[in-house]
Motif scaffolding. Sequence first.
Motif, PDB file in Angstrom:
ATOM      1  N   ALA A 172      36.177   5.287   4.330  1.00  6.33           N
ATOM      2  CA  ALA A 172      35.743   4.292   3.346  1.00  6.33           C
ATOM      3  C   ALA A 172      34.351   3.768   3.641  1.00  6.33           C
ATOM      4  O   ALA A 172      33.624   3.366   2.728  1.00  6.33           O
ATOM      5  CB  ALA A 172      36.739   3.131   3.311  1.00  6.33           C
ATOM      6  N   ARG A 173      33.952   3.772   4.934  1.00  8.70           N
ATOM      7  CA  ARG A 173      32.653   3.216   5.317  1.00  8.70           C
ATOM      8  C   ARG A 173      31.887   4.199   6.186  1.00  8.70           C
ATOM      9  O   ARG A 173      32.485   4.987   6.926  1.00  8.70           O
ATOM     10  CB  ARG A 173      32.842   1.896   6.090  1.00  8.70           C
ATOM     11  CG  ARG A 173      33.463   0.776   5.267  1.00  8.70           C
ATOM     12  CD  ARG A 173      33.594  -0.494   6.090  1.00  8.70           C
ATOM     13  NE  ARG A 173      34.181  -1.574   5.326  1.00  8.70           N
ATOM     14  CZ  ARG A 173      35.484  -1.750   5.153  1.00  8.70           C
ATOM     15  NH1 ARG A 173      36.330  -0.895   5.714  1.00  8.70           N
ATOM     16  NH2 ARG A 173      35.941  -2.760   4.431  1.00  8.70           N
ATOM     17  N   ALA A 315      40.895   8.084  -0.259  1.00  7.11           N
ATOM     18  CA  ALA A 315      39.685   7.447   0.292  1.00  7.11           C
ATOM     19  C   ALA A 315      38.643   7.228  -0.793  1.00  7.11           C
ATOM     20  O   ALA A 315      37.982   6.184  -0.847  1.00  7.11           O
ATOM     21  CB  ALA A 315      39.102   8.315   1.412  1.00  7.11           C
ATOM     22  N   LYS A 318      39.629   4.317  -2.987  1.00  8.80           N
ATOM     23  CA  LYS A 318      39.393   3.009  -2.366  1.00  8.80           C
ATOM     24  C   LYS A 318      37.924   2.625  -2.373  1.00  8.80           C
ATOM     25  O   LYS A 318      37.572   1.477  -2.152  1.00  8.80           O
ATOM     26  CB  LYS A 318      39.905   3.038  -0.922  1.00  8.80           C
ATOM     27  CG  LYS A 318      41.418   3.097  -0.807  1.00  8.80           C
ATOM     28  CD  LYS A 318      41.840   3.147   0.662  1.00  8.80           C
ATOM     29  CE  LYS A 318      43.342   3.230   0.784  1.00  8.80           C
ATOM     30  NZ  LYS A 318      43.777   3.324   2.212  1.00  8.80           N
TER      31      LYS A 318
END
Length: 319
Positions: A172-173, A315, A318
Amino acid sequence: MAIAKAERLMNLALCLLGTRRPLSKRELRGSIEAYMEAGNDEAFNRMFERDKDDLRELGLVIETVENLEGETGYLARRDSNTLPPVSLDAEEAAALGLAAKVWQQARLAGAASGALQKLRAGGMPETDDAYGGQHSVIEPRIPVHEAAFEPLMLACRDRRPVTFDYRKSNAARPEPRQVEPWALECWRGHWYLAGFDRDRGAERVFRLSRICGKVRSRAGRYTAEVPDVVTVRETVASWAGESADRSAVIRLRAGAGYPLRARATAVREGVAEGWDELEIPYGHGLDAWLVEFGPDVVVTEPEDLRSDVLDRLRAVAKG
């Protein structure tokens, strides 16, 4: 202003070429008048870093060396900045012309055109453009849209470590990476960087479209040996999914996914209303490729591939 900068660059180049030992920033500032006139250390540092990058862009090979006291110095060895006489026949000149055309839609277009002009001024023969002239039906192109391409290309050329933020397809990051870049390779229309990941202590391959923010150069030497070009290409192919050791079965929406159909070893049409079933080679990176086709693809088997694709889709959902 342009004349002043050209003079400053010339003076810096002469200092770096004329020294037998690395010169520190302090020594260079005391040797070049424009640097002495800089208002403060911050202004000088910005000016020097821009000038150093500009000289590297122009083709000057500048080495960064750290002495025993830990002070960083710079020099340009004459043997690294001297080319033998250029002698090309018509076929070799045509090949270079073709290579330059490949980059016309990329950020290297200006550099490629300038290089050809310099070679022609040095005696390279003019050739009929048999590979893609003004009226050619097929012309070679390599599109490069990622901002990371140019700084990474220069880092590979100059053997400079880099840092950047990288977001894995199932993350996600983004996470920070420290990399010793080896080479850039294009595969299936995407650009990849192969290099040594210092944090993980192993070779890694990074897709340029997943690099976030700026690529920053770092001083210092490489800590890992750089493999030959052939080995790097094999590494990229393996990580990007070229090497396949088994098969996967997927369902593909009718009329969609032509790249997948081209790779399929078997196709069964109409297994369900609006769906075909394909058997395709399964290797590293296939899950990332299948995700690109979104709702047009459903993985039937193996289960581990299906799970990987679902994880990547979650992913993405999100954000």
